[in-house]
Design a protein around this motif. Structure first.
Motif, PDB file in Angstrom:
ATOM      1  N   SER A   1     -26.296 106.121  11.458  1.00  0.00           N
ATOM      2  CA  SER A   1     -25.265 107.156  11.506  1.00  0.00           C
ATOM      3  C   SER A   1     -25.749 108.349  12.340  1.00  0.00           C
ATOM      4  CB  SER A   1     -24.904 107.623  10.088  1.00  0.00           C
ATOM      5  OG  SER A   1     -24.370 106.549   9.339  1.00  0.00           O
ATOM      6  N   PHE A   2     -24.928 108.759  13.287  1.00  0.00           N
ATOM      7  CA  PHE A   2     -25.270 109.874  14.169  1.00  0.00           C
ATOM      8  C   PHE A   2     -24.149 110.908  14.172  1.00  0.00           C
ATOM      9  CE2 PHE A   2     -27.645 106.269  15.762  1.00  0.00           C
ATOM     10  CZ  PHE A   2     -28.872 106.802  16.130  1.00  0.00           C
ATOM     11  N   LYS A   3     -24.547 112.150  14.352  1.00  0.00           N
ATOM     12  CA  LYS A   3     -23.599 113.235  14.553  1.00  0.00           C
ATOM     13  C   LYS A   3     -23.977 114.006  15.812  1.00  0.00           C
ATOM     14  CE  LYS A   3     -21.889 114.263   9.886  1.00  0.00           C
ATOM     15  NZ  LYS A   3     -21.753 115.333   8.847  1.00  0.00           N
ATOM     16  N   ALA A   4     -22.953 114.405  16.549  1.00  0.00           N
ATOM     17  CA  ALA A   4     -23.168 115.199  17.763  1.00  0.00           C
ATOM     18  C   ALA A   4     -22.065 116.240  17.856  1.00  0.00           C
ATOM     19  CB  ALA A   4     -23.168 114.318  19.001  1.00  0.00           C
ATOM     20  N   GLU A   5     -22.466 117.467  18.107  1.00  0.00           N
ATOM     21  CA  GLU A   5     -21.495 118.555  18.204  1.00  0.00           C
ATOM     22  C   GLU A   5     -21.351 119.025  19.647  1.00  0.00           C
ATOM     23  OE1 GLU A   5     -22.713 121.689  15.591  1.00  0.00           O
ATOM     24  OE2 GLU A   5     -22.340 120.519  13.766  1.00  0.00           O
ATOM     25  N   ASN A   6     -20.106 119.267  20.025  1.00  0.00           N
ATOM     26  CA  ASN A   6     -19.771 119.851  21.324  1.00  0.00           C
ATOM     27  C   ASN A   6     -20.343 119.029  22.477  1.00  0.00           C
ATOM     28  OD1 ASN A   6     -18.354 121.757  22.753  1.00  0.00           O
ATOM     29  ND2 ASN A   6     -19.976 123.290  22.751  1.00  0.00           N
TER      30      ASN A   6
ATOM     31  N   TYR B   1      -8.488 131.783  29.677  1.00  0.00           N
ATOM     32  CA  TYR B   1      -9.031 130.428  29.905  1.00  0.00           C
ATOM     33  C   TYR B   1      -8.885 129.598  28.627  1.00  0.00           C
ATOM     34  CZ  TYR B   1     -12.251 126.576  30.627  1.00  0.00           C
ATOM     35  OH  TYR B   1     -12.795 125.313  30.722  1.00  0.00           O
ATOM     36  N   TRP B   2      -8.553 128.327  28.780  1.00  0.00           N
ATOM     37  CA  TRP B   2      -8.429 127.416  27.644  1.00  0.00           C
ATOM     38  C   TRP B   2      -8.920 126.036  28.052  1.00  0.00           C
ATOM     39  CZ3 TRP B   2      -5.617 123.136  28.817  1.00  0.00           C
ATOM     40  CH2 TRP B   2      -4.711 123.247  29.871  1.00  0.00           C
ATOM     41  N   GLN B   3      -9.246 125.231  27.072  1.00  0.00           N
ATOM     42  CA  GLN B   3      -9.537 123.824  27.303  1.00  0.00           C
ATOM     43  C   GLN B   3      -9.263 123.062  26.021  1.00  0.00           C
ATOM     44  OE1 GLN B   3     -13.659 124.279  28.555  1.00  0.00           O
ATOM     45  NE2 GLN B   3     -14.412 123.549  26.595  1.00  0.00           N
ATOM     46  N   GLN B   4      -8.965 121.798  26.173  1.00  0.00           N
ATOM     47  CA  GLN B   4      -8.635 120.962  25.027  1.00  0.00           C
ATOM     48  C   GLN B   4      -9.902 120.524  24.285  1.00  0.00           C
ATOM     49  OE1 GLN B   4      -5.686 121.858  25.193  1.00  0.00           O
ATOM     50  NE2 GLN B   4      -4.356 120.092  25.644  1.00  0.00           N
ATOM     51  N   LYS B   5      -9.702 119.963  23.105  1.00  0.00           N
ATOM     52  CA  LYS B   5     -10.812 119.484  22.278  1.00  0.00           C
ATOM     53  C   LYS B   5     -10.403 118.164  21.649  1.00  0.00           C
ATOM     54  CE  LYS B   5     -14.053 121.170  18.706  1.00  0.00           C
ATOM     55  NZ  LYS B   5     -13.982 120.159  17.630  1.00  0.00           N
ATOM     56  N   ALA B   6     -11.366 117.263  21.507  1.00  0.00           N
ATOM     57  CA  ALA B   6     -11.113 115.973  20.867  1.00  0.00           C
ATOM     58  C   ALA B   6     -12.301 115.609  19.995  1.00  0.00           C
ATOM     59  CB  ALA B   6     -10.866 114.892  21.911  1.00  0.00           C
ATOM     60  N   ASP B   7     -12.068 115.423  18.703  1.00  0.00           N
ATOM     61  CA  ASP B   7     -13.109 115.013  17.751  1.00  0.00           C
ATOM     62  C   ASP B   7     -12.941 113.527  17.437  1.00  0.00           C
ATOM     63  OD1 ASP B   7     -13.984 117.615  17.680  1.00  0.00           O
ATOM     64  OD2 ASP B   7     -12.934 118.108  15.821  1.00  0.00           O
ATOM     65  N   TYR B   8     -14.086 112.845  17.270  1.00  0.00           N
ATOM     66  CA  TYR B   8     -14.077 111.403  17.057  1.00  0.00           C
ATOM     67  C   TYR B   8     -14.850 111.037  15.789  1.00  0.00           C
ATOM     68  CZ  TYR B   8     -12.845 111.074  22.061  1.00  0.00           C
ATOM     69  OH  TYR B   8     -12.243 111.204  23.290  1.00  0.00           O
ATOM     70  N   VAL B   9     -14.302 110.119  15.032  1.00  0.00           N
ATOM     71  CA  VAL B   9     -15.032 109.421  13.976  1.00  0.00           C
ATOM     72  C   VAL B   9     -14.941 107.940  14.320  1.00  0.00           C
ATOM     73  CG1 VAL B   9     -15.186 108.881  11.531  1.00  0.00           C
ATOM     74  CG2 VAL B   9     -14.479 111.183  12.256  1.00  0.00           C
ATOM     75  N   ILE B  10     -16.103 107.305  14.540  1.00  0.00           N
ATOM     76  CA  ILE B  10     -16.117 105.933  15.063  1.00  0.00           C
ATOM     77  C   ILE B  10     -17.022 105.054  14.200  1.00  0.00           C
ATOM     78  CG2 ILE B  10     -16.527 104.488  17.081  1.00  0.00           C
ATOM     79  CD1 ILE B  10     -16.360 106.944  18.832  1.00  0.00           C
ATOM     80  N   ASP B  11     -16.533 103.878  13.901  1.00  0.00           N
ATOM     81  CA  ASP B  11     -17.344 102.822  13.281  1.00  0.00           C
ATOM     82  C   ASP B  11     -17.377 101.649  14.254  1.00  0.00           C
ATOM     83  OD1 ASP B  11     -17.905 103.893  10.546  1.00  0.00           O
ATOM     84  OD2 ASP B  11     -15.717 103.915  10.462  1.00  0.00           O
TER      85      ASP B  11
ATOM     86  N   ALA C   1     -14.088 112.394  33.847  1.00  0.00           N
ATOM     87  CA  ALA C   1     -13.632 113.703  33.418  1.00  0.00           C
ATOM     88  C   ALA C   1     -13.380 113.573  31.921  1.00  0.00           C
ATOM     89  CB  ALA C   1     -12.360 114.104  34.159  1.00  0.00           C
ATOM     90  N   LEU C   2     -14.085 114.354  31.120  1.00  0.00           N
ATOM     91  CA  LEU C   2     -14.077 114.134  29.676  1.00  0.00           C
ATOM     92  C   LEU C   2     -13.938 115.438  28.909  1.00  0.00           C
ATOM     93  CD1 LEU C   2     -16.941 111.522  29.748  1.00  0.00           C
ATOM     94  CD2 LEU C   2     -14.579 111.020  29.169  1.00  0.00           C
ATOM     95  N   VAL C   3     -13.502 115.304  27.664  1.00  0.00           N
ATOM     96  CA  VAL C   3     -13.181 116.437  26.810  1.00  0.00           C
ATOM     97  C   VAL C   3     -14.324 116.681  25.833  1.00  0.00           C
ATOM     98  CG1 VAL C   3     -11.460 117.391  25.224  1.00  0.00           C
ATOM     99  CG2 VAL C   3     -10.774 115.712  26.958  1.00  0.00           C
ATOM    100  N   PHE C   4     -14.666 117.941  25.606  1.00  0.00           N
ATOM    101  CA  PHE C   4     -15.672 118.260  24.593  1.00  0.00           C
ATOM    102  C   PHE C   4     -15.104 118.034  23.189  1.00  0.00           C
ATOM    103  CE2 PHE C   4     -17.491 120.974  28.014  1.00  0.00           C
ATOM    104  CZ  PHE C   4     -18.764 120.444  27.999  1.00  0.00           C
ATOM    105  N   GLY C   5     -16.024 117.670  22.287  1.00  0.00           N
ATOM    106  CA  GLY C   5     -15.627 117.493  20.898  1.00  0.00           C
ATOM    107  C   GLY C   5     -16.826 117.181  20.035  1.00  0.00           C
ATOM    108  N   ASP C   6     -16.572 116.957  18.748  1.00  0.00           N
ATOM    109  CA  ASP C   6     -17.611 116.598  17.778  1.00  0.00           C
ATOM    110  C   ASP C   6     -17.479 115.127  17.421  1.00  0.00           C
ATOM    111  OD1 ASP C   6     -18.292 119.292  17.796  1.00  0.00           O
ATOM    112  OD2 ASP C   6     -17.020 119.763  16.078  1.00  0.00           O
ATOM    113  N   TYR C   7     -18.633 114.471  17.223  1.00  0.00           N
ATOM    114  CA  TYR C   7     -18.654 113.026  16.984  1.00  0.00           C
ATOM    115  C   TYR C   7     -19.385 112.706  15.684  1.00  0.00           C
ATOM    116  CZ  TYR C   7     -17.169 111.943  21.798  1.00  0.00           C
ATOM    117  OH  TYR C   7     -16.462 111.825  22.971  1.00  0.00           O
TER     118      TYR C   7
END
Length: 776
Positions: A311-316, A55-65, A238-244
């Motif tokens: 400033s906020f951080k969110a994981e997974n 099993y696999w799934q993609q990941k997308a991390d975001y840094v947003i201002d 439908a969305l991808v898990f990641g860190d923000y």
């Protein structure tokens, strides 16, 4: 009539009879296995319903201002996305979701929506036809790779394709940036929708709920490749898990709530607010108010020109949403969950008090505990409820409705509606924010499962909570609708007519029936937990749910999924006929006496009674020569031969046979007709002559060889006076009038009333609190 071996049965009473003529075929496909209707298992998804070993799934991390402009209601943002290709495939392009484009001037949403003109048209209806002249779509400024080189893109309504400078191989990542801006729309207007702003004319302030506000990666999966179906407004995401990592710049007097954990509380909160915040982290019994109503009302009167960045951080997480307003009251409390503390919080304007201050955060805390008990420990650090005359969910934050009248009173309906929607939206953290199904394709996988969980949480909140969805009988009205307006649950979101009943209520009802009636709570709860745990932070499909529920319970449910999820047939089991039999274990004397009574009754008629007066003497009575052996013969006299035959038969019985012979049992032969078509267990309530009753359950497999009608005999020690099918209303039977023997007349009532329209979440109907207050 001979029944049960050598034992003769005498039919004493025959009840209702008559079956509709059957077609030649009565054994169809309702009990066939789903087979090829399901995707074939593979190395990614097993036949047991669990993720496969590859099993696999993609990941997308975001840094947003992002910066909010409170003067012209717009935002501008810049994001950097790092996309990880964990698939075994080589990708030559990426798809990005631009959901805000659904609100643009050229949106397809109004074009594909039916409209008509009536003699009376509201302004809102007319605006909906005209759509709008303002453009709320994205204005994309720059799309570059990490080296600053422009990337070629193709725009298609709410989707954008980025063509990669070189193929992205398995195990590699790609970093790129997007700058954008857009105008925020008034979500209280005809456009509606989930995000936007609400303007409060009395104090001149705005309350922003920012969702679907940044370009987001589409899902690339093993079961459908890119999910790039257009967003028309109903089918969600439908969305991808990641860190923000998200930095939100707003006016300095605004309060901000968001997905994730606040990283710079000391910079954006006052010292007093910091003290209260720290106290809230250690308070478990009641919310601590961090910004009070009095403090919020002072801020409403002045509009700061200074700015602050939160400033906020969110994981997974699979998404990020936020809210901002100077009107906000903020309260919070800690909830112990899985060995850690979760902060349950609420943000609301004064217009929502006193209702929200009393209930919202407590409901958030309750929801976390209830859902966790039925699935897995809530893994995130926060859970936020925002009052926004709305109802929508995102990771760790949701927007809900529920405002009292201006005098602070409210109806019980608005209170319960508020509690229900908070449970529902907070509950979405579990489905689909963590158990991350594809909402755009299968709305029911998040809405239906979550509505089922909501029902359980509501009943755990208040034993008398008036849940709208969940109890089986409440879906009956929808299921008796004309087939022309019904679709299977397994229907794409945009193609459903009765969206609420089909995607929310029917699957929730189906799961409740599975838990209470088909599987039982113990088996269901174990299997449902197994599904939730297997697929937390992953992308499940319907097959994964169906297979897991069977795999973890050893209950064959293919017939259930086929009927409830792939079909539109309703449940209507009719009790067509009841026949009452008694064992003929009478002595010769008793039998002859009964036969004599029956013969006399059979010979009684009106002519014979009249002739007693009109015919003084018959011919036989007048002439003795007409009399023979039978003139004095009594066929009802017990002979020695009769008695010997009886005694010999009794002596020949084995102990087991003699026990039955002497039992004096009542045998009831019941005939059932499957009028609706959807097979279900047959649940019977037997009501006895002595005033007692019992419930008996016949498994659904009674229908496996004849799906249209079945006959079943029941042995009862007591005499039955009434039989009721589905007495607890647990199968969603659409016609209860044919559930009784003897038949009962059930009244259908109608009500005369006038309906008034109100804004979603505002008090309507009776408000006893207001009346009581006015009497003081």
């Amino acid at each position: 009539m001979r029944k049960i071996g050598l034992l003769a049965l005498l039919m004493i009473l025959v009840g209702f009879s008559g079956f509709a003529q059957q077609s030649e075929r009565n054994h169809a496909e309702r009990f066939e296995q789903l087979g090829t209707m399901l995707r074939s298992p593979n190395v990614y998804r097993t036949a047991s319903g669990a993720p496969g070993h590859l099993y696999w799934q993609q990941k997308a991390d975001y840094v947003i201002d992002v910066e909010l402009n409170d003067d012209n209601q717009s935002i501008k943002g810049a994001e950097t996305i790092t996309y990880y290709n964990n698939s075994p495939d080589v990708l030559t392009y990426l798809w990005i979701q631009l959901d805000q484009n659904q609100r643009g001037k050229d949106s397809e949403t109004p074009k594909v929506t039916e409209s008509s003109i009536s003699r009376g048209m509201s302004l809102r209806q007319l605006q909906g036809i005209l759509w709008h002249s303002d453009d709320y779509a994205y204005q994309l400024l720059d799309i570059k790779d990490e080296n600053g080189n422009a990337l070629p893109v193709a725009l298609n309504q709410t989707m954008m394709r980025i063509d990669l400078p070189q193929p992205l191989k398995s195990g590699e990542s790609f970093k790129f940036s997007i700058d954008w801006t857009f105008n925020i729309h008034d979500r209280m207007s005809f456009i509606g929708g989930r995000p936007g702003y609400e303007f409060f004319e009395e104090d001149g302030n705005y309350l922003y709920t920012m969702a679907e506000w940044f370009p987001r990666m589409a899902v690339y999966s093993d079961f459908e490749g890119w999910q790039n179906k257009q967003f028309l407004g109903r089918g969600e995401f439908a969305l991808v898990f990641g860190d923000y990592e998200v930095n939100i710049t707003v006016p300095a007097d605004h309060m901000v709530g968001a997905t994730g954990e606040l990283q710079n509380a000391g910079d954006v909160l006052s010292s007093t607010e910091m003290d209260r915040w720290n106290k809230a982290k250690e308070t478990f019994d009641a919310p601590v108010v961090i910004r009070t109503q009095e403090e919020a009302e002072k801020l409403e009167k002045g509009k700061s020109k200074d700015k602050k960045t939160w400033s906020f951080k969110a994981e997974n997480v699979r998404d990020f949403a936020w809210t901002s307003s100077r009107k906000f009251i903020w309260d919070a409390m800690a909830v112990e969950q899985g060995g850690k503390n979760v902060m349950a919080m609420s943000y609301y304007a004064k217009e929502a008090n006193p209702l929200w201050g009393q209930y919202s955060t407590r409901v958030v805390a309750h929801t976390i505990k209830s859902y966790s008990a039925h699935t897995f420990d809530y893994p995130y650090p926060t859970a936020i409820s925002v009052e926004a005359s709305n109802g929508m969910e995102y990771p760790m934050i949701c927007f809900n409705y529920g405002r009292p009248d201006k005098d602070g009173t409210y109806s019980e309906a608005i209170k319960n509606g508020m509690i229900g929607v908070i449970i529902h939206e907070v509950g979405h953290n579990f489905f689909p924010m963590i158990v991350n199904s594809d909402e755009r394709q299968w709305t029911w996988m998040d809405e239906g499962l979550n509505t089922f969980m909501q029902f359980m949480a509501e009943q755990e909140w208040d034993r008398n909570f008036p849940s709208r969805r969940g109890p089986a009988h409440k879906i009956a009205a929808y299921m008796r609708s004309d087939q022309s307006v019904l679709e299977p649950i397994m229907t794409n979101s945009e193609n459903i007519i009765g969206f609420g009943p089909n995607a929310y209520a029917k699957p929730a009802t189906a799961l409740n029936i599975l838990r209470e009636t088909i599987m039982g709570r113990e088996l269901f709860d174990f299997a449902f937990k197994e599904y939730a745990r297997r697929w937390m932070f992953k992308h499940p499909t319907p097959e994964d749910l169906f297979r897991t529920m069977e795999d973890a319970s050893a209950v064959d449910l293919d017939w259930f999924w086929r009927g409830w999820f792939y079909g539109t047939e309703p449940v209507d089991i009719s009790l067509e006929q009841v026949a009452w039999y008694k064992l003929d274990n009478r002595t010769p004397k008793d039998r002859k006496a009964d036969e004599e009574k029956a013969a006399k009754l059979d010979e009684t008629n009106v002519s014979r009674e009249a002739n007693k007066g009109d015919v003084p003497q018959t011919f036989v009575e007048a002439d003795p020569a007409t009399r023979d052996f039978y003139a004095t013969y009594n066929p009802f006299t017990v002979t020695s031969e009769d008695q010997k035959t009886y005694d010999d038969f009794v002596k020949s019985l084995s102990p087991e046979e003699k026990k039955i012979w002497e039992s004096n049992l009542n045998f009831y032969e019941l005939k059932f007709k499957n009028v609706g078509g959807l097979v279900m267990p047959i649940i019977l309530e037997w009501q006895y002559a002595d005033g007692s009753s019992e419930i008996e359950r016949i498994p659904v497999n009674i229908w496996r060889l004849n799906e249209k009608e079945v006959t079943k005999v029941f042995a009862k020690e007591k005499e039955v006076v009434q039989v009721v099918v589905d007495p607890l209303r647990e199968t969603a039977d659409i016609d209860e009038s044919n559930n009784y023997w003897p038949r009962q007349m059930l009244p259908s009532r109608f009500e005369l009333y006038k309906r008034s329209n109100a804004v979603r979440g505002a008090s309507t109907g009776s408000n006893p609190m207001k009346k009581a207050q006015n009497r003081k």
